[in-house]
Design a protein around this motif. Sequence first.
Motif, PDB file in Angstrom:
ATOM      1  N   MET A   1       0.842  -1.209   0.000  1.00 26.66           N
ATOM      2  CA  MET A   1       0.000   0.000   0.000  1.00 26.66           C
ATOM      3  C   MET A   1       0.871   1.250   0.000  1.00 26.66           C
ATOM      4  O   MET A   1       1.911   1.295   0.654  1.00 26.66           O
ATOM      5  N   LYS A   2       0.425   2.258  -0.705  1.00 27.94           N
ATOM      6  CA  LYS A   2       1.183   3.503  -0.761  1.00 27.94           C
ATOM      7  C   LYS A   2       1.178   4.216   0.580  1.00 27.94           C
ATOM      8  O   LYS A   2       0.302   4.014   1.408  1.00 27.94           O
ATOM      9  N   ASN A   3       2.146   5.086   0.775  1.00 25.16           N
ATOM     10  CA  ASN A   3       2.219   5.889   1.986  1.00 25.16           C
ATOM     11  C   ASN A   3       1.121   6.933   1.953  1.00 25.16           C
ATOM     12  O   ASN A   3       1.220   7.955   1.290  1.00 25.16           O
ATOM     13  N   ILE A   4       0.051   6.671   2.649  1.00 26.09           N
ATOM     14  CA  ILE A   4      -1.124   7.539   2.578  1.00 26.09           C
ATOM     15  C   ILE A   4      -0.816   8.921   3.107  1.00 26.09           C
ATOM     16  O   ILE A   4      -1.455   9.896   2.724  1.00 26.09           O
ATOM     17  N   ASN A   5       0.183   9.063   3.961  1.00 29.15           N
ATOM     18  CA  ASN A   5       0.515  10.385   4.485  1.00 29.15           C
ATOM     19  C   ASN A   5       0.887  11.361   3.383  1.00 29.15           C
ATOM     20  O   ASN A   5       0.830  12.568   3.575  1.00 29.15           O
ATOM     21  N   LYS A   6       1.283  10.863   2.242  1.00 20.66           N
ATOM     22  CA  LYS A   6       1.654  11.733   1.128  1.00 20.66           C
ATOM     23  C   LYS A   6       0.437  12.260   0.396  1.00 20.66           C
ATOM     24  O   LYS A   6       0.562  13.101  -0.479  1.00 20.66           O
ATOM     25  N   SER A  64     -18.381  11.501   1.373  1.00 19.42           N
ATOM     26  CA  SER A  64     -18.679  10.521   2.425  1.00 19.42           C
ATOM     27  C   SER A  64     -18.623   9.096   1.904  1.00 19.42           C
ATOM     28  O   SER A  64     -19.482   8.267   2.204  1.00 19.42           O
ATOM     29  N   GLY A  65     -17.628   8.797   1.098  1.00 16.89           N
ATOM     30  CA  GLY A  65     -17.459   7.447   0.608  1.00 16.89           C
ATOM     31  C   GLY A  65     -18.016   7.242  -0.790  1.00 16.89           C
ATOM     32  O   GLY A  65     -18.584   8.150  -1.402  1.00 16.89           O
ATOM     33  N   PRO A  66     -17.873   6.032  -1.315  1.00 22.99           N
ATOM     34  CA  PRO A  66     -18.195   5.764  -2.717  1.00 22.99           C
ATOM     35  C   PRO A  66     -19.677   5.865  -3.057  1.00 22.99           C
ATOM     36  O   PRO A  66     -20.020   5.989  -4.240  1.00 22.99           O
ATOM     37  N   ASP A  67     -20.534   5.823  -2.044  1.00 26.23           N
ATOM     38  CA  ASP A  67     -21.969   5.918  -2.314  1.00 26.23           C
ATOM     39  C   ASP A  67     -22.510   7.331  -2.130  1.00 26.23           C
ATOM     40  O   ASP A  67     -23.727   7.543  -2.169  1.00 26.23           O
ATOM     41  N   VAL A 291      -8.629   2.260   0.541  1.00 25.39           N
ATOM     42  CA  VAL A 291      -9.269   2.348   1.854  1.00 25.39           C
ATOM     43  C   VAL A 291      -9.771   3.759   2.134  1.00 25.39           C
ATOM     44  O   VAL A 291     -10.929   3.968   2.482  1.00 25.39           O
ATOM     45  N   VAL A 292      -8.915   4.747   1.976  1.00 20.93           N
ATOM     46  CA  VAL A 292      -9.209   6.109   2.415  1.00 20.93           C
ATOM     47  C   VAL A 292     -10.052   6.886   1.405  1.00 20.93           C
ATOM     48  O   VAL A 292     -10.944   7.651   1.788  1.00 20.93           O
ATOM     49  N   SER A 293      -9.768   6.731   0.126  1.00 22.07           N
ATOM     50  CA  SER A 293     -10.483   7.509  -0.896  1.00 22.07           C
ATOM     51  C   SER A 293     -11.123   6.575  -1.910  1.00 22.07           C
ATOM     52  O   SER A 293     -10.770   6.559  -3.083  1.00 22.07           O
ATOM     53  N   PHE A 388     -11.730  -1.955  -4.309  1.00 20.77           N
ATOM     54  CA  PHE A 388     -11.514  -0.615  -4.838  1.00 20.77           C
ATOM     55  C   PHE A 388     -10.050  -0.465  -5.250  1.00 20.77           C
ATOM     56  O   PHE A 388      -9.156  -1.060  -4.649  1.00 20.77           O
ATOM     57  N   SER A 389      -9.814   0.357  -6.260  1.00 22.47           N
ATOM     58  CA  SER A 389      -8.458   0.548  -6.761  1.00 22.47           C
ATOM     59  C   SER A 389      -7.703   1.594  -5.943  1.00 22.47           C
ATOM     60  O   SER A 389      -8.274   2.594  -5.520  1.00 22.47           O
ATOM     61  N   GLY A 390      -6.410   1.347  -5.768  1.00 16.15           N
ATOM     62  CA  GLY A 390      -5.534   2.322  -5.144  1.00 16.15           C
ATOM     63  C   GLY A 390      -4.525   2.884  -6.139  1.00 16.15           C
ATOM     64  O   GLY A 390      -3.533   3.492  -5.744  1.00 16.15           O
ATOM     65  N   THR A 391      -4.790   2.685  -7.422  1.00 14.70           N
ATOM     66  CA  THR A 391      -3.899   3.173  -8.472  1.00 14.70           C
ATOM     67  C   THR A 391      -4.289   4.595  -8.857  1.00 14.70           C
ATOM     68  O   THR A 391      -5.458   4.862  -9.171  1.00 14.70           O
ATOM     69  N   ASP A 392      -3.343   5.503  -8.823  1.00 13.82           N
ATOM     70  CA  ASP A 392      -3.621   6.894  -9.189  1.00 13.82           C
ATOM     71  C   ASP A 392      -3.779   7.020 -10.702  1.00 13.82           C
ATOM     72  O   ASP A 392      -3.192   6.247 -11.471  1.00 13.82           O
ATOM     73  N   PHE A 393      -4.547   8.006 -11.123  1.00 16.92           N
ATOM     74  CA  PHE A 393      -4.777   8.217 -12.544  1.00 16.92           C
ATOM     75  C   PHE A 393      -3.833   9.292 -13.069  1.00 16.92           C
ATOM     76  O   PHE A 393      -3.841  10.423 -12.569  1.00 16.92           O
ATOM     77  N   PRO A 394      -3.002   8.990 -14.075  1.00 14.15           N
ATOM     78  CA  PRO A 394      -2.063   9.984 -14.612  1.00 14.15           C
ATOM     79  C   PRO A 394      -2.751  10.940 -15.591  1.00 14.15           C
ATOM     80  O   PRO A 394      -2.754  10.712 -16.801  1.00 14.15           O
ATOM     81  N   MET A 395      -3.320  12.016 -15.074  1.00 13.10           N
ATOM     82  CA  MET A 395      -4.016  12.961 -15.951  1.00 13.10           C
ATOM     83  C   MET A 395      -3.054  13.626 -16.925  1.00 13.10           C
ATOM     84  O   MET A 395      -3.378  13.808 -18.104  1.00 13.10           O
ATOM     85  N   PHE A 396      -1.877  14.010 -16.445  1.00 16.98           N
ATOM     86  CA  PHE A 396      -0.819  14.552 -17.297  1.00 16.98           C
ATOM     87  C   PHE A 396       0.442  13.740 -17.060  1.00 16.98           C
ATOM     88  O   PHE A 396       0.803  13.480 -15.918  1.00 16.98           O
ATOM     89  N   ARG A 397       1.126  13.354 -18.149  1.00 17.43           N
ATOM     90  CA  ARG A 397       2.428  12.699 -17.984  1.00 17.43           C
ATOM     91  C   ARG A 397       3.369  13.090 -19.107  1.00 17.43           C
ATOM     92  O   ARG A 397       2.960  13.607 -20.155  1.00 17.43           O
ATOM     93  N   LEU A 398       4.644  12.831 -18.894  1.00 14.32           N
ATOM     94  CA  LEU A 398       5.690  13.350 -19.766  1.00 14.32           C
ATOM     95  C   LEU A 398       5.590  12.797 -21.184  1.00 14.32           C
ATOM     96  O   LEU A 398       5.866  13.517 -22.147  1.00 14.32           O
TER      97      LEU A 398
END
Length: 516
Positions: A1-6, A64-67, A291-293, A388-398
């Motif tokens: 799991m990614k470091n959620i603090n970031k 307040s969550g996915p619903d 978990v968080v988002s 649920f996915s914990g993969t971020d979506f790359p809206m902009f990338r190089l």
Amino acid sequence: MKNINKKVILALSTIVLLFSSCADDLDTKPKVELSLENLLIKDPNAIQGLLSKMYGTFALSGPSGPDSSDISGPNAGETAFLRGIINLQDFTADGMKNRWGDDGLDQLTTASNWDPNNKFFRYLYDRVYYIVPQTTNIILALETVDVPNEAQVTSELRFIRALAYYYMIDCFGKGVLVNESNFGSTVPLTESSRTELFTYVEQELLAIEGDMPATNGYGRANKAVVRMLLAKLYLNAEVYTGTARWNDALSYTSKVITEGNYTLAQNFVSNFSGDNNTSTEIIFPLIADAVVSQSYGNTTYLVNGSTSTETMNINDFGTTDAWTGHRATKAWYSLFGNLATSTDDRAKLFWTTGHTYEMTDYKEWSNGYPAVKFRNKNFTGTSISTSFSGTDFPMFRLADAYLMYAECVKRGASGGSDSQALDYVNQIRTRAHTSTITSGELTLNFILDERARELNLEGHRRTDLIRFNKFTGGSYLWPWKGNTVNGTSIPDTYKLFPIPATALQSNLNLTQNPGY
């Protein structure tokens, strides 16, 4: 799991703030237990939670969550911004189709029978007009209250508002302009043209460019992010305003490349894996966390929607909940030639077992190849499958910036070079372990195809096809274009989506786009 603090999204949990929908009244202020001004006077650090909330509106459906949802709709998960972008940018174009057919989705995936009552047009429109008044309200509050790092926070809010307006320009072409000068107006706002919205967004981005930091917290805008949006605005300026701005597009793309300190990730797949927060390539991510988002509208929609227990082992892609929905068409995977023998890493991201090359029936799961580009599984180390996915979506990338540079050069922009354009394209291809090309092979048509190979399912395709004059008409056909198996011509009016009927009813100053 990614470091959620970031993740900036966590700051939201510290704020006692309930935003209300602004879909029906663009001048409605958020409902809060305290006024924004009093809230920030009491706790100036609360601004970080407010800012996080506004960033989160691009990935999450509600607070307040996915619903939960910030805007109205019978299914909260359907209303998320990113889900709307995929529906309207990828399913309406050549590379991706959805089989569910539920209440309007068939019309998107077949680019046919579009009308103002389609809920998916309304969801994106309402989401923009949720973001715009909310960010404006916070900006106005900051004019009377002192908070830490106020100038930068204000600039970030202006970026978020500009990003929302960018999609209004691209998808609908016009709308009302809500800003500090008219927020709270008691009369319906007048309609602004596509050119007027373009000019406003351009001026906003230029105004904040100098105030934005070179680096920022993960998931937050920095100077390169602002410049990337400016470059995209200029790249499509001829479509939006009738006047080409290739020189400006090249100038800002070059700044992103040379001053942003981003580098191509060593492995293509790492940009779309569960630990992609470590990518050196992603310029602006939309954050997800299992978990968080949680959201049914962030990359959960891409991972779960593209997997099925009927033909796949879904644990291979880190999910426990497959939706059996999205498949690519041959308009995408045929660009790699023979998938079985191709050395291109990107050609390996289609699930072929149990599926047919041809999509003779887009509602049949086995027709077409699911794209397994996005996965909820770490690229390095271990990970646990989740619903649920914990993969971020790359809206902009190089890689996108590299291809934008090459396109601008081939369109005659000054300030670049053919050799540099070729080098950028070949860097992308070398990273994918496919053959490099020669200068003679670097044509606009090649660049459009390379954009498909590199960027499909990332929310760009419809815009690209329109810019290359291949979206409407019959010169370029793809499976199920115009609701026929081999594709047919669609009208030029489809270069814009219809203004939702609910918006027209709410403000009589709005007019419908031609053809609807």
